[in-house]
Design a protein around this motif. Sequence first.
Motif, PDB file in Angstrom:
ATOM      1  N   ARG A   1       7.363  12.213  -1.001  1.00  0.00           N
ATOM      2  CA  ARG A   1       8.520  13.010   0.068  1.00  0.00           C
ATOM      3  C   ARG A   1       7.968  14.561  -0.171  1.00  0.00           C
ATOM      4  NH1 ARG A   1      13.940  10.281  -0.116  1.00  0.00           N
ATOM      5  NH2 ARG A   1      13.408   8.143  -0.129  1.00  0.00           N
ATOM      6  N   ASN A   2       7.891  15.019   1.343  1.00  0.00           N
ATOM      7  CA  ASN A   2       7.449  16.519   1.307  1.00  0.00           C
ATOM      8  C   ASN A   2       8.611  17.329   0.878  1.00  0.00           C
ATOM      9  OD1 ASN A   2       6.055  18.632   2.073  1.00  0.00           O
ATOM     10  ND2 ASN A   2       5.873  18.171   4.285  1.00  0.00           N
ATOM     11  N   GLU A   3       8.958  17.434  -0.249  1.00  0.00           N
ATOM     12  CA  GLU A   3      10.103  18.326  -0.797  1.00  0.00           C
ATOM     13  C   GLU A   3       9.500  19.469  -1.646  1.00  0.00           C
ATOM     14  OE1 GLU A   3      13.204  15.875  -2.683  1.00  0.00           O
ATOM     15  OE2 GLU A   3      13.210  14.751  -0.890  1.00  0.00           O
ATOM     16  N   ALA A   4      10.473  20.455  -1.740  1.00  0.00           N
ATOM     17  CA  ALA A   4      10.115  21.472  -2.529  1.00  0.00           C
ATOM     18  C   ALA A   4      10.198  20.866  -4.169  1.00  0.00           C
ATOM     19  CB  ALA A   4      11.263  22.599  -2.538  1.00  0.00           C
ATOM     20  N   VAL A   5       9.096  21.543  -4.985  1.00  0.00           N
ATOM     21  CA  VAL A   5       9.122  21.104  -6.145  1.00  0.00           C
ATOM     22  C   VAL A   5       9.925  21.814  -6.994  1.00  0.00           C
ATOM     23  CG1 VAL A   5       7.663  20.939  -8.415  1.00  0.00           C
ATOM     24  CG2 VAL A   5       6.765  20.058  -6.085  1.00  0.00           C
ATOM     25  N   THR A   6      11.110  21.036  -7.782  1.00  0.00           N
ATOM     26  CA  THR A   6      11.997  21.716  -8.681  1.00  0.00           C
ATOM     27  C   THR A   6      12.188  20.795  -9.983  1.00  0.00           C
ATOM     28  OG1 THR A   6      13.917  20.505  -7.774  1.00  0.00           O
ATOM     29  CG2 THR A   6      13.257  22.460  -6.688  1.00  0.00           C
ATOM     30  N   ALA A   7      12.983  21.208 -10.688  1.00  0.00           N
ATOM     31  CA  ALA A   7      13.224  20.314 -11.922  1.00  0.00           C
ATOM     32  C   ALA A   7      13.977  19.062 -11.628  1.00  0.00           C
ATOM     33  CB  ALA A   7      14.318  21.079 -13.112  1.00  0.00           C
ATOM     34  N   LYS A   8      14.325  18.983 -10.335  1.00  0.00           N
ATOM     35  CA  LYS A   8      15.151  17.828 -10.065  1.00  0.00           C
ATOM     36  C   LYS A   8      14.469  16.831  -8.924  1.00  0.00           C
ATOM     37  CE  LYS A   8      19.014  17.975 -12.318  1.00  0.00           C
ATOM     38  NZ  LYS A   8      18.267  17.918 -13.838  1.00  0.00           N
TER      39      LYS A   8
ATOM     40  N   PRO B   1       0.822  -1.289  -0.097  1.00  0.00           N
ATOM     41  CA  PRO B   1      -0.073   0.064   0.114  1.00  0.00           C
ATOM     42  C   PRO B   1       0.849   1.142   0.113  1.00  0.00           C
ATOM     43  CG  PRO B   1      -0.019  -1.151   2.131  1.00  0.00           C
ATOM     44  CD  PRO B   1       0.785  -1.999   1.300  1.00  0.00           C
ATOM     45  N   GLU B   2       0.346   2.463  -0.547  1.00  0.00           N
ATOM     46  CA  GLU B   2       0.753   3.606  -0.474  1.00  0.00           C
ATOM     47  C   GLU B   2       0.760   4.451   0.863  1.00  0.00           C
ATOM     48  OE1 GLU B   2       0.178   5.846  -4.074  1.00  0.00           O
ATOM     49  OE2 GLU B   2       0.451   4.115  -5.309  1.00  0.00           O
ATOM     50  N   LEU B   3      -0.420   4.108   1.277  1.00  0.00           N
ATOM     51  CA  LEU B   3      -0.615   4.797   2.827  1.00  0.00           C
ATOM     52  C   LEU B   3      -0.073   3.674   3.862  1.00  0.00           C
ATOM     53  CD1 LEU B   3      -1.852   6.666   4.426  1.00  0.00           C
ATOM     54  CD2 LEU B   3      -3.889   5.661   4.551  1.00  0.00           C
ATOM     55  N   GLU B   4       0.847   4.130   4.535  1.00  0.00           N
ATOM     56  CA  GLU B   4       1.712   3.115   5.285  1.00  0.00           C
ATOM     57  C   GLU B   4       1.625   3.607   6.825  1.00  0.00           C
ATOM     58  OE1 GLU B   4       2.504   0.316   5.663  1.00  0.00           O
ATOM     59  OE2 GLU B   4       3.308  -0.573   3.882  1.00  0.00           O
ATOM     60  N   ASP B   5       1.828   2.715   7.703  1.00  0.00           N
ATOM     61  CA  ASP B   5       1.952   3.085   9.040  1.00  0.00           C
ATOM     62  C   ASP B   5       3.591   3.138   9.571  1.00  0.00           C
ATOM     63  OD1 ASP B   5       2.738   0.452   9.580  1.00  0.00           O
ATOM     64  OD2 ASP B   5       0.817  -0.147  10.118  1.00  0.00           O
TER      65      ASP B   5
ATOM     66  N   VAL C   1      -0.318  11.638   7.264  1.00  0.00           N
ATOM     67  CA  VAL C   1      -1.787  11.550   7.032  1.00  0.00           C
ATOM     68  C   VAL C   1      -2.413  11.655   8.242  1.00  0.00           C
ATOM     69  CG1 VAL C   1      -3.592  10.313   6.128  1.00  0.00           C
ATOM     70  CG2 VAL C   1      -1.363  10.403   4.860  1.00  0.00           C
ATOM     71  N   ARG C   2      -1.817  10.740   9.412  1.00  0.00           N
ATOM     72  CA  ARG C   2      -2.564  11.019  10.841  1.00  0.00           C
ATOM     73  C   ARG C   2      -1.363  10.958  11.639  1.00  0.00           C
ATOM     74  NH1 ARG C   2      -5.732   6.027  12.629  1.00  0.00           N
ATOM     75  NH2 ARG C   2      -3.700   5.105  12.980  1.00  0.00           N
ATOM     76  N   LYS C   3      -1.372  12.160  12.528  1.00  0.00           N
ATOM     77  CA  LYS C   3      -0.322  12.187  13.418  1.00  0.00           C
ATOM     78  C   LYS C   3      -0.836  11.743  14.883  1.00  0.00           C
ATOM     79  CE  LYS C   3       4.046  13.826  13.893  1.00  0.00           C
ATOM     80  NZ  LYS C   3       4.791  12.695  14.301  1.00  0.00           N
ATOM     81  N   SER C   4      -0.508  10.794  15.648  1.00  0.00           N
ATOM     82  CA  SER C   4      -1.125  10.172  16.703  1.00  0.00           C
ATOM     83  C   SER C   4      -0.226  10.649  18.109  1.00  0.00           C
ATOM     84  CB  SER C   4      -1.319   8.795  16.582  1.00  0.00           C
ATOM     85  OG  SER C   4      -2.079   8.427  17.525  1.00  0.00           O
ATOM     86  N   ASP C   5      -1.248  10.899  19.034  1.00  0.00           N
ATOM     87  CA  ASP C   5      -0.370  10.873  20.126  1.00  0.00           C
ATOM     88  C   ASP C   5      -0.786  10.010  21.255  1.00  0.00           C
ATOM     89  OD1 ASP C   5      -3.081  11.987  20.715  1.00  0.00           O
ATOM     90  OD2 ASP C   5      -2.326  14.040  20.958  1.00  0.00           O
ATOM     91  N   GLN C   6      -1.770   9.075  20.786  1.00  0.00           N
ATOM     92  CA  GLN C   6      -2.150   7.853  21.703  1.00  0.00           C
ATOM     93  C   GLN C   6      -1.081   6.845  21.484  1.00  0.00           C
ATOM     94  OE1 GLN C   6      -4.537   9.081  22.869  1.00  0.00           O
ATOM     95  NE2 GLN C   6      -6.464   9.200  21.497  1.00  0.00           N
ATOM     96  N   PRO C   7      -0.541   6.146  22.429  1.00  0.00           N
ATOM     97  CA  PRO C   7       0.304   5.055  22.382  1.00  0.00           C
ATOM     98  C   PRO C   7       0.016   4.013  21.510  1.00  0.00           C
ATOM     99  CG  PRO C   7      -0.475   5.361  24.653  1.00  0.00           C
ATOM    100  CD  PRO C   7      -1.077   6.185  23.885  1.00  0.00           C
ATOM    101  N   ASP C   8      -1.270   3.685  21.470  1.00  0.00           N
ATOM    102  CA  ASP C   8      -1.597   2.405  20.824  1.00  0.00           C
ATOM    103  C   ASP C   8      -2.183   2.609  19.412  1.00  0.00           C
ATOM    104  OD1 ASP C   8      -3.875   4.027  21.580  1.00  0.00           O
ATOM    105  OD2 ASP C   8      -4.839   2.128  22.201  1.00  0.00           O
ATOM    106  N   GLU C   9      -1.964   3.894  18.807  1.00  0.00           N
ATOM    107  CA  GLU C   9      -2.490   4.348  17.581  1.00  0.00           C
ATOM    108  C   GLU C   9      -1.314   4.678  16.894  1.00  0.00           C
ATOM    109  OE1 GLU C   9      -6.457   6.271  16.415  1.00  0.00           O
ATOM    110  OE2 GLU C   9      -4.878   7.797  16.905  1.00  0.00           O
TER     111      GLU C   9
ATOM    112  N   LEU D   1       0.157   7.675  10.440  1.00  0.00           N
ATOM    113  CA  LEU D   1      -0.222   7.210   9.180  1.00  0.00           C
ATOM    114  C   LEU D   1       0.806   8.085   8.290  1.00  0.00           C
ATOM    115  CD1 LEU D   1      -3.834   6.030   8.947  1.00  0.00           C
ATOM    116  CD2 LEU D   1      -1.914   4.578   9.145  1.00  0.00           C
ATOM    117  N   VAL D   2       1.482   7.322   7.374  1.00  0.00           N
ATOM    118  CA  VAL D   2       2.260   8.268   6.446  1.00  0.00           C
ATOM    119  C   VAL D   2       1.915   7.756   5.045  1.00  0.00           C
ATOM    120  CG1 VAL D   2       4.035   8.613   8.219  1.00  0.00           C
ATOM    121  CG2 VAL D   2       4.333   6.877   6.323  1.00  0.00           C
ATOM    122  N   LEU D   3       2.074   8.786   3.827  1.00  0.00           N
ATOM    123  CA  LEU D   3       2.536   8.213   2.458  1.00  0.00           C
ATOM    124  C   LEU D   3       3.760   7.811   2.554  1.00  0.00           C
ATOM    125  CD1 LEU D   3       0.812  11.343   0.724  1.00  0.00           C
ATOM    126  CD2 LEU D   3      -0.223   9.000   1.059  1.00  0.00           C
ATOM    127  N   ARG D   4       3.753   6.340   2.064  1.00  0.00           N
ATOM    128  CA  ARG D   4       5.173   5.852   2.245  1.00  0.00           C
ATOM    129  C   ARG D   4       6.327   6.640   1.439  1.00  0.00           C
ATOM    130  NH1 ARG D   4       4.403   0.764  -1.717  1.00  0.00           N
ATOM    131  NH2 ARG D   4       4.056   2.103  -3.813  1.00  0.00           N
TER     132      ARG D   4
END
Length: 331
Positions: A194-201, A123-127, A152-160, A163-166
């Motif tokens: 990846r949360n990167e600036a969009v450039t030619a590279k 999957p593209e959505l990963e934990d 996608v989800r930033k959790s503060d519960q220890p059992d949760e 979730l990230v885009l891989r």
Amino acid sequence: ELIKKEIKNFQITNEKQLEAFRLEFLSRNGKVQEMFGMMGNVPNEKKAEMGKAMNKVKILAQEKFEDSKSNLQSASRKEFGAKDDITLPVEPTYTGSFHPLTQALDEIKQIFLRLGFNIADGPELEDDFHNFTALNFPPDHPARDMQDTFFVRKSDQPDEQDLVLRTHTSPVQIRLMKDQQPPLRSIMPGRVYRNEAVTAKSYFQFNQVEGLYVDKNVTMGELIETLVMFAKLMYGSDVKYRVRPSFFPFTEPSIEMDVWWENEKGGQWLEILGAGMVDPNVFEAVNVDPEIYTGFAFGMGVDRIAMLRYGIDDIRLLYENDLRFLNQFKS
Ligand code: PHE
């Protein structure tokens, strides 16, 4: 005589009229049959003469029908026209083309299928566990930083879990090893973010192909041999390559491979992939015994390979679907 006139005056210029004519005169309830039906009223001595006359009418109707039919057919044949030679090849119609990323990916797949790898998916959505923790990323590793990862989800519960885009295809290694017992020999193509600036590279999404081989007695020599084989099949047997030491949390030791790329200014080394021996900590996270099994993994960027192959200098072109760009990749 009356019917004769009607037959002669009947206009037949198309298929519809031809059929109307047949119904009116030649069908079972048509006028010709009706005429023969009147034979009973004809006095005996006139029957022979009348019969002949009626037959002429019948023949007249049949001839008109047949003539009209063949005229209509040759007319419709003329519509094609003699200039349209039906044996000539048709004008080429518009066909689509495979996207350069698809073409590069197909080549990569073909090479590894030849080398005995199969293809796996994830999957593209990963934990957090699959994307980072099981891959031996320390809790404070910079790759987990908000800068690089789309959370996608930033959790503060220890059992949760978060979730990230891989951010790479390596979590598919983890899924594969959890699901299946070694020996394993798979490649895992897929889109990463990846949360990167969009450039030619650089772009916020791109494509990787991960590889994993786990068995008893898998060695670093086999890893390098596999990568060299890949480079030769991908870039030609005279490709100039080098292997350098590197670092990834999930492999130990780790290497990177570069190929020499000729250009107007002479040339330069270009990194094409990262690789290494699977770190024992990764095996432990998925309950594979590192005392029994060893393995290697590698990962490469498909975008980079496609850009090198086709001389594309801006990664954004790969995602804009501009037809002026795409139409250049018809094979
Ligand atoms: N996952 C690494 C990356 O995205 C590439 C890699 C894969 C390195 C497998 C080593 C082994 O940079």
